[in-house]
Design an enzyme around this catalytic site. Structure first.
Site, PDB file in Angstrom:
ATOM      1  N   LYS A 108      -6.732 -15.478  13.048  1.00  0.00           N
ATOM      2  CA  LYS A 108      -7.120 -16.798  13.561  1.00  0.00           C
ATOM      3  C   LYS A 108      -8.590 -17.147  13.301  1.00  0.00           C
ATOM      4  CE  LYS A 108      -3.612 -17.675  17.055  1.00  0.00           C
ATOM      5  NZ  LYS A 108      -3.331 -18.101  18.425  1.00  0.00           N
ATOM      6  N   ASP A 135      -3.304 -24.943  19.538  1.00  0.00           N
ATOM      7  CA  ASP A 135      -3.164 -24.169  20.784  1.00  0.00           C
ATOM      8  C   ASP A 135      -3.716 -24.933  21.994  1.00  0.00           C
ATOM      9  OD1 ASP A 135      -1.806 -21.904  19.950  1.00  0.00           O
ATOM     10  OD2 ASP A 135      -3.630 -20.791  19.461  1.00  0.00           O
TER      11      ASP A 135
HETATM   12  P1  NAP Z   1      -6.956 -11.471  22.093  1.00  0.00           P
HETATM   13  O1  NAP Z   1      -7.840 -12.438  21.362  1.00  0.00           O
HETATM   14  O2  NAP Z   1      -6.737 -10.128  21.505  1.00  0.00           O
HETATM   15  O3  NAP Z   1      -7.554 -11.333  23.587  1.00  0.00           O
HETATM   16  C1  NAP Z   1      -6.998 -10.405  24.468  1.00  0.00           C
HETATM   17  C2  NAP Z   1      -7.555 -10.598  25.875  1.00  0.00           C
HETATM   18  O4  NAP Z   1      -6.872  -9.672  26.719  1.00  0.00           O
HETATM   19  C3  NAP Z   1      -9.033 -10.317  26.021  1.00  0.00           C
HETATM   20  O5  NAP Z   1      -9.540 -11.071  27.086  1.00  0.00           O
HETATM   21  C4  NAP Z   1      -9.041  -8.807  26.369  1.00  0.00           C
HETATM   22  O6  NAP Z   1     -10.178  -8.412  27.142  1.00  0.00           O
HETATM   23  C5  NAP Z   1      -7.818  -8.723  27.259  1.00  0.00           C
HETATM   24  N1  NAP Z   1      -7.235  -7.388  27.228  1.00  0.00           N
HETATM   25  C6  NAP Z   1      -6.619  -6.777  26.195  1.00  0.00           C
HETATM   26  N2  NAP Z   1      -6.208  -5.556  26.552  1.00  0.00           N
HETATM   27  C7  NAP Z   1      -6.587  -5.380  27.839  1.00  0.00           C
HETATM   28  C8  NAP Z   1      -6.456  -4.311  28.762  1.00  0.00           C
HETATM   29  N3  NAP Z   1      -5.841  -3.170  28.438  1.00  0.00           N
HETATM   30  N4  NAP Z   1      -6.968  -4.460  30.003  1.00  0.00           N
HETATM   31  C9  NAP Z   1      -7.579  -5.610  30.349  1.00  0.00           C
HETATM   32  N5  NAP Z   1      -7.744  -6.667  29.520  1.00  0.00           N
HETATM   33  C10 NAP Z   1      -7.242  -6.537  28.277  1.00  0.00           C
HETATM   34  O7  NAP Z   1      -5.483 -12.076  22.302  1.00  0.00           O
HETATM   35  P2  NAP Z   1      -5.097 -13.615  22.466  1.00  0.00           P
HETATM   36  O8  NAP Z   1      -4.733 -14.171  21.136  1.00  0.00           O
HETATM   37  O9  NAP Z   1      -6.169 -14.273  23.255  1.00  0.00           O
HETATM   38  O10 NAP Z   1      -3.735 -13.510  23.309  1.00  0.00           O
HETATM   39  C11 NAP Z   1      -3.752 -13.245  24.706  1.00  0.00           C
HETATM   40  C12 NAP Z   1      -2.371 -13.502  25.291  1.00  0.00           C
HETATM   41  O11 NAP Z   1      -2.031 -14.892  25.174  1.00  0.00           O
HETATM   42  C13 NAP Z   1      -1.240 -12.756  24.596  1.00  0.00           C
HETATM   43  O12 NAP Z   1      -0.315 -12.336  25.584  1.00  0.00           O
HETATM   44  C14 NAP Z   1      -0.602 -13.795  23.696  1.00  0.00           C
HETATM   45  O13 NAP Z   1       0.767 -13.507  23.454  1.00  0.00           O
HETATM   46  C15 NAP Z   1      -0.747 -15.028  24.589  1.00  0.00           C
HETATM   47  N6  NAP Z   1      -0.716 -16.265  23.805  1.00  0.00           N
HETATM   48  C16 NAP Z   1       0.280 -17.142  24.097  1.00  0.00           C
HETATM   49  C17 NAP Z   1       0.336 -18.337  23.414  1.00  0.00           C
HETATM   50  C18 NAP Z   1       1.438 -19.301  23.736  1.00  0.00           C
HETATM   51  O14 NAP Z   1       1.644 -20.253  22.980  1.00  0.00           O
HETATM   52  N7  NAP Z   1       2.128 -19.122  24.848  1.00  0.00           N
HETATM   53  C19 NAP Z   1      -0.618 -18.665  22.417  1.00  0.00           C
HETATM   54  C20 NAP Z   1      -1.635 -17.741  22.156  1.00  0.00           C
HETATM   55  C21 NAP Z   1      -1.660 -16.534  22.863  1.00  0.00           C
HETATM   56  P3  NAP Z   1     -11.579  -8.047  26.437  1.00  0.00           P
HETATM   57  O15 NAP Z   1     -12.241  -9.353  26.151  1.00  0.00           O
HETATM   58  O16 NAP Z   1     -12.287  -7.234  27.438  1.00  0.00           O
HETATM   59  O17 NAP Z   1     -11.232  -7.291  25.174  1.00  0.00           O
END
Ligand code: NAP
Length: 275
Positions: A73, A110
């Site tokens: 992304k 998004d």
């Molecule tokens: P990302 O950029 O990898 O960010 C992950 C986030 O989760 C960060 O805030 C990270 O914290 C935290 N995290 C990861 N592992 C963790 C752990 N073990 N303990 C505590 N915090 C943890 O991922 P993303 O793209 O933002 O996606 C996040 C979620 O949103 C996913 O579940 C994804 O499927 C969902 N999503 C849904 C949609 C939809 O259309 N419904 C669209 C996009 C994303 P740190 O900052 O500390 O690393």
């Protein structure tokens, strides 16, 4: 390297891994419902192959564009023209489209997809809590700034990342560790990874939320996360991740194929996605 199967108009979703993506099901459902002679599929593209992928597709007039998911992304921004100033605003794209002259245009659906399911609520001036500070949180905070919400508390494993995002989007509020107690809020959004299949669940005490609070979980696998189950037990309004997934896909579909998807068939689509 040749990722191409020429012949008819097509679009795709790229990521690595990609097999889990629900985008081909969603777009495929709409293409079939509208009787459009086009394809939408998944292509696994490793980070090292991203340049070659875009170079190949740029030359293919059958290719309408691609949705972009983890881990591309941010990196994909370097391969597209940024006509909507996405880099300086949301900072990540989830869609690249091919213009007729072969130019690639980046976009992000998004933020609009996050907003669509809660468009009927008025959160202006009201306190909001966002969990997470990754890519999804960027789109959420961008939308919240446009919605003119009140103070935003970001709870994140790395609070500094939350503080940086608040400043990026000009939002008032504070960033706290995930272990902090939940403050009262009109809207609670989980935009972090906890609660996803394979991750620990999000351990939150929802009792500080007022009875008219809305709890919105972006996680869609599983569909009913522990957070949403707890909110439902409290009788709170809930929004699940599938609603955003379908809403952001609808915006992308219109940009890719030039027609609105048949949203009146959402119930059927939801059944297909949860089967
Ligand atoms: P990302 O950029 O990898 O960010 C992950 C986030 O989760 C960060 O805030 C990270 O914290 C935290 N995290 C990861 N592992 C963790 C752990 N073990 N303990 C505590 N915090 C943890 O991922 P993303 O793209 O933002 O996606 C996040 C979620 O949103 C996913 O579940 C994804 O499927 C969902 N999503 C849904 C949609 C939809 O259309 N419904 C669209 C996009 C994303 P740190 O900052 O500390 O690393």
């Amino acid at each position: 390297m040749n990722f191409r199967t020429p012949g008819r108009l097509y679009a795709e979703v790229i990521g690595d891994p990609i097999a889990h993506s629900k985008s081909p099901l969603i777009h495929g459902f709409w293409l079939a419902a509208l009787g459009l002679d086009a394809d939408y599929r998944a292509a696994r593209v490793a980070p090292a192959d991203l340049s070659a992928y875009f170079a190949d597709r740029r030359a293919d007039p059958d290719w309408r564009g691609c949705n972009v998911t983890i881990p591309h992304k941010l990196a994909a921004l370097d391969h597209v023209e940024d006509r909507g100033d996405v880099r300086a605003t949301i900072g990540a794209i989830n869609l690249a489209m091919r213009a007729e002259d072969g130019a690639l245009i980046g976009a992000n659906t998004d933020a609009g997809g996050f907003y669509a399911p809660i468009a009927g609520f008025d959160f202006s001036g009201k306190p909001v809590v966002v969990i997470g500070a990754g890519g999804a949180a960027r789109a959420v905070l961008f939308a919240l700034a446009k919605m003119d919400v009140g103070p935003v508390t970001v709870l994140n494993r790395t609070p500094l990342k939350g503080a940086a995002l608040l400043s990026t989007f000009g939002l008032k509020g504070r960033a706290l560790p995930l272990t902090a107690a939940l403050p009262p809020a009109a809207l609670l959004v989980n935009a972090g990874a906890l609660g996803m299949t394979g991750q620990p669940s999000l351990d939150l005490d929802l009792s500080p939320l007022p009875d008219d609070a809305v709890v919105y979980d972006l996680v869609y696998a599983p569909l009913e996360t522990d957070l949403l189950a707890q909110a439902n037990d409290r009788g709170l309004e809930t929004v699940d991740g599938l609603e955003m997934l379908v809403a952001q896909a609808a915006l992308a579909f219109e940009l890719l194929f030039g027609v609105e998807p048949p949203r009146e068939r959402d119930d059927e689509l939801r059944e297909l996605l949860t089967a």
